[in-house]
Design a protein around this motif. Structure first.
Motif, PDB file in Angstrom:
ATOM      1  N   ALA A 140      25.158 -19.185  12.914  1.00  0.00           N
ATOM      2  CA  ALA A 140      24.281 -18.315  13.697  1.00  0.00           C
ATOM      3  C   ALA A 140      22.815 -18.507  13.329  1.00  0.00           C
ATOM      4  CB  ALA A 140      24.674 -16.851  13.507  1.00  0.00           C
ATOM      5  N   ILE A 141      22.515 -18.578  12.022  1.00  0.00           N
ATOM      6  CA  ILE A 141      21.128 -18.706  11.586  1.00  0.00           C
ATOM      7  C   ILE A 141      20.929 -19.849  10.595  1.00  0.00           C
ATOM      8  CG2 ILE A 141      20.585 -16.278  12.018  1.00  0.00           C
ATOM      9  CD1 ILE A 141      20.895 -15.767   9.009  1.00  0.00           C
ATOM     10  N   GLY A 142      21.987 -20.644  10.358  1.00  0.00           N
ATOM     11  CA  GLY A 142      21.845 -21.816   9.494  1.00  0.00           C
ATOM     12  C   GLY A 142      21.808 -21.515   8.016  1.00  0.00           C
ATOM     13  N   ILE A 143      22.108 -20.278   7.615  1.00  0.00           N
ATOM     14  CA  ILE A 143      22.057 -19.885   6.202  1.00  0.00           C
ATOM     15  C   ILE A 143      23.418 -19.341   5.807  1.00  0.00           C
ATOM     16  CG2 ILE A 143      21.010 -18.321   4.525  1.00  0.00           C
ATOM     17  CD1 ILE A 143      18.458 -18.424   6.194  1.00  0.00           C
ATOM     18  N   SER A 144      24.168 -20.130   5.070  1.00  0.00           N
ATOM     19  CA  SER A 144      25.523 -19.735   4.715  1.00  0.00           C
ATOM     20  C   SER A 144      25.679 -19.367   3.246  1.00  0.00           C
ATOM     21  CB  SER A 144      26.502 -20.875   5.042  1.00  0.00           C
ATOM     22  OG  SER A 144      26.145 -22.055   4.343  1.00  0.00           O
ATOM     23  N   GLY A 145      24.621 -19.535   2.456  1.00  0.00           N
ATOM     24  CA  GLY A 145      24.745 -19.405   1.015  1.00  0.00           C
ATOM     25  C   GLY A 145      24.898 -18.022   0.428  1.00  0.00           C
ATOM     26  N   PRO A 146      24.154 -16.996   0.906  1.00  0.00           N
ATOM     27  CA  PRO A 146      24.136 -15.708   0.199  1.00  0.00           C
ATOM     28  C   PRO A 146      25.492 -15.106  -0.142  1.00  0.00           C
ATOM     29  CG  PRO A 146      22.377 -15.753   1.804  1.00  0.00           C
ATOM     30  CD  PRO A 146      23.167 -17.025   1.998  1.00  0.00           C
ATOM     31  N   PRO A 147      26.441 -14.978   0.789  1.00  0.00           N
ATOM     32  CA  PRO A 147      27.719 -14.362   0.403  1.00  0.00           C
ATOM     33  C   PRO A 147      28.460 -15.146  -0.686  1.00  0.00           C
ATOM     34  CG  PRO A 147      27.503 -14.478   2.796  1.00  0.00           C
ATOM     35  CD  PRO A 147      26.421 -15.325   2.222  1.00  0.00           C
ATOM     36  N   VAL A 148      28.410 -16.471  -0.589  1.00  0.00           N
ATOM     37  CA  VAL A 148      29.107 -17.309  -1.560  1.00  0.00           C
ATOM     38  C   VAL A 148      28.451 -17.208  -2.937  1.00  0.00           C
ATOM     39  CG1 VAL A 148      29.692 -19.692  -2.143  1.00  0.00           C
ATOM     40  CG2 VAL A 148      29.927 -18.885   0.207  1.00  0.00           C
ATOM     41  N   VAL A 149      27.126 -17.221  -2.966  1.00  0.00           N
ATOM     42  CA  VAL A 149      26.412 -17.118  -4.236  1.00  0.00           C
ATOM     43  C   VAL A 149      26.752 -15.811  -4.934  1.00  0.00           C
ATOM     44  CG1 VAL A 149      24.125 -16.865  -5.271  1.00  0.00           C
ATOM     45  CG2 VAL A 149      24.530 -18.644  -3.576  1.00  0.00           C
ATOM     46  N   LEU A 150      26.780 -14.709  -4.189  1.00  0.00           N
ATOM     47  CA  LEU A 150      27.070 -13.414  -4.781  1.00  0.00           C
ATOM     48  C   LEU A 150      28.482 -13.357  -5.357  1.00  0.00           C
ATOM     49  CD1 LEU A 150      25.385 -11.022  -2.201  1.00  0.00           C
ATOM     50  CD2 LEU A 150      24.540 -11.706  -4.440  1.00  0.00           C
ATOM     51  N   VAL A 151      29.443 -13.914  -4.641  1.00  0.00           N
ATOM     52  CA  VAL A 151      30.826 -13.893  -5.109  1.00  0.00           C
ATOM     53  C   VAL A 151      30.987 -14.744  -6.361  1.00  0.00           C
ATOM     54  CG1 VAL A 151      33.161 -14.688  -4.561  1.00  0.00           C
ATOM     55  CG2 VAL A 151      31.908 -13.306  -2.931  1.00  0.00           C
ATOM     56  N   LEU A 152      30.380 -15.916  -6.386  1.00  0.00           N
ATOM     57  CA  LEU A 152      30.512 -16.779  -7.551  1.00  0.00           C
ATOM     58  C   LEU A 152      29.751 -16.225  -8.744  1.00  0.00           C
ATOM     59  CD1 LEU A 152      30.433 -20.383  -6.058  1.00  0.00           C
ATOM     60  CD2 LEU A 152      32.337 -18.802  -6.376  1.00  0.00           C
ATOM     61  N   GLN A 153      28.665 -15.512  -8.492  1.00  0.00           N
ATOM     62  CA  GLN A 153      27.980 -14.837  -9.587  1.00  0.00           C
ATOM     63  C   GLN A 153      28.851 -13.738 -10.172  1.00  0.00           C
ATOM     64  OE1 GLN A 153      24.151 -13.505  -8.150  1.00  0.00           O
ATOM     65  NE2 GLN A 153      23.140 -15.317  -8.947  1.00  0.00           N
ATOM     66  N   ALA A 154      29.580 -13.043  -9.309  1.00  0.00           N
ATOM     67  CA  ALA A 154      30.479 -11.994  -9.789  1.00  0.00           C
ATOM     68  C   ALA A 154      31.535 -12.562 -10.727  1.00  0.00           C
ATOM     69  CB  ALA A 154      31.150 -11.297  -8.600  1.00  0.00           C
ATOM     70  N   ALA A 155      31.929 -13.804 -10.477  1.00  0.00           N
ATOM     71  CA  ALA A 155      32.934 -14.460 -11.320  1.00  0.00           C
ATOM     72  C   ALA A 155      32.340 -15.017 -12.607  1.00  0.00           C
ATOM     73  CB  ALA A 155      33.604 -15.582 -10.534  1.00  0.00           C
ATOM     74  N   ARG A 156      31.003 -14.880 -12.774  1.00  0.00           N
ATOM     75  CA  ARG A 156      30.306 -15.406 -13.959  1.00  0.00           C
ATOM     76  C   ARG A 156      30.596 -16.903 -14.133  1.00  0.00           C
ATOM     77  NH1 ARG A 156      29.107 -10.683 -13.189  1.00  0.00           N
ATOM     78  NH2 ARG A 156      28.521  -9.163 -14.797  1.00  0.00           N
ATOM     79  N   MET A 157      30.537 -17.623 -13.034  1.00  0.00           N
ATOM     80  CA  MET A 157      30.878 -19.036 -13.069  1.00  0.00           C
ATOM     81  C   MET A 157      29.810 -19.841 -13.799  1.00  0.00           C
ATOM     82  SD  MET A 157      32.053 -21.430  -9.844  1.00  0.00           S
ATOM     83  CE  MET A 157      33.518 -20.452  -9.539  1.00  0.00           C
ATOM     84  N   GLU A 158      30.237 -20.762 -14.625  1.00  0.00           N
ATOM     85  CA  GLU A 158      29.329 -21.627 -15.395  1.00  0.00           C
ATOM     86  C   GLU A 158      28.432 -22.427 -14.449  1.00  0.00           C
ATOM     87  OE1 GLU A 158      27.925 -25.305 -16.999  1.00  0.00           O
ATOM     88  OE2 GLU A 158      29.682 -25.210 -15.680  1.00  0.00           O
ATOM     89  N   GLN A 159      27.202 -22.731 -14.915  1.00  0.00           N
ATOM     90  CA  GLN A 159      26.152 -23.312 -14.074  1.00  0.00           C
ATOM     91  C   GLN A 159      26.601 -24.546 -13.303  1.00  0.00           C
ATOM     92  OE1 GLN A 159      22.599 -24.307 -16.239  1.00  0.00           O
ATOM     93  NE2 GLN A 159      21.895 -25.774 -14.702  1.00  0.00           N
ATOM     94  N   HIS A 160      27.173 -25.547 -13.964  1.00  0.00           N
ATOM     95  CA  HIS A 160      27.504 -26.797 -13.291  1.00  0.00           C
ATOM     96  C   HIS A 160      28.767 -26.661 -12.440  1.00  0.00           C
ATOM     97  CE1 HIS A 160      24.258 -28.794 -15.265  1.00  0.00           C
ATOM     98  NE2 HIS A 160      24.716 -28.466 -16.456  1.00  0.00           N
TER      99      HIS A 160
END
Length: 241
Positions: A140-160
């Motif tokens: 719709a607006i070409g920006i798909s990252g925010p929901p995924v970033v928030l979920v992976l941050q919740a999982a405390r996923m390692e940087q790489h």
């Protein structure tokens, strides 16, 4: 298409590709506000998908052993349901509201990242939902990252591991987005010569920052990336109003 438009496309894509290498996300957040001003939101979605695919495929391949595959499968399953709905929105909403939506999405993500807000928990169904919302936003607006970033941050996923999972998800979504845009007629071929410029710009930006991404921590570059995102969003808002 004028020369300065092509120069602008190359600059926006190269900058966005470098940001993604350094912090693991941010390609669409950086590129879409600028591309929507240069070529319009509909064509910007297609150009961003092409450039993201060009810059992200090699990165996803190199980091494939680090990707969290169960999480990735759930995100992709959700996105498969959301992508077609986003295409419908892209085809029926005028340019100005789309530019405003792009800018507001970027500013909202900057605010979330700046204050360090995190979701309290991470669950498989949350990943499915995040993939769905990401798919809708991506087409719709070409920006798909925010929901995924928030979920992976919740999982405390390692940087790489985070970088590997996000870039692989974006590549898969880009591969699905382009046929959807072309097949539904939402995007034509008039402005696609800009892809000839966008693809090498993505590769150069990606390559230029690849070595740096392995030598420094993400936190060192995050303030600069956030400032650039605010600037890009401001440009999109100014062009819309």
């Amino acid at each position: 298409m004028g020369v300065w438009v092509l120069v602008g496309v190359a600059g926006a894509v190269g900058l966005a590709a470098g940001a993604q290498q350094l912090v693991g996300f941010g390609f669409a957040l950086m590129a879409m506000p600028l591309l929507s001003v240069l070529v319009g939101p509909q064509d910007a979605v297609a150009l961003a998908a092409i450039a993201s695919l060009a810059g992200g495929t090699s990165m996803a391949w190199r980091l494939r052993h680090l990707a969290a595959r169960p999480v990735l499968r759930r995100l992709v399953a959700g996105a498969a349901l959301g992508l077609p709905l986003g295409v419908l929105a892209l085809g029926h909403v005028p340019d100005a509201p789309l530019r405003i939506a792009v800018a507001l999405a970027v500013l909202a993500m900057v605010a979330i990242l700046a204050v360090g807000w995190r979701m309290r928990e991470e669950r498989p169904r949350t990943e499915l939902a995040a993939g769905f919302v990401s798919g809708v936003m991506g087409t719709a607006i070409g920006i798909s990252g925010p929901p995924v970033v928030l979920v992976l941050q919740a999982a405390r996923m390692e940087q790489h591991r985070f970088r590997a999972t996000t870039v692989t998800f974006f590549v898969v979504c880009d591969l699905a987005t382009l046929p959807l845009l072309l097949g539904t007629g939402v995007v034509g071929l008039e402005r696609w010569p800009a892809a000839v410029v966008a693809v090498p710009a993505a590769l150069v930006g990606n390559r230029a920052c690849e070595g740096l991404a392995h030598r420094v921590r993400t936190e060192q570059f995050r303030p600069l990336v956030l400032a650039l995102l605010v600037l890009a969003a401001g440009v999109a808002l100014a062009s819309a109003v």
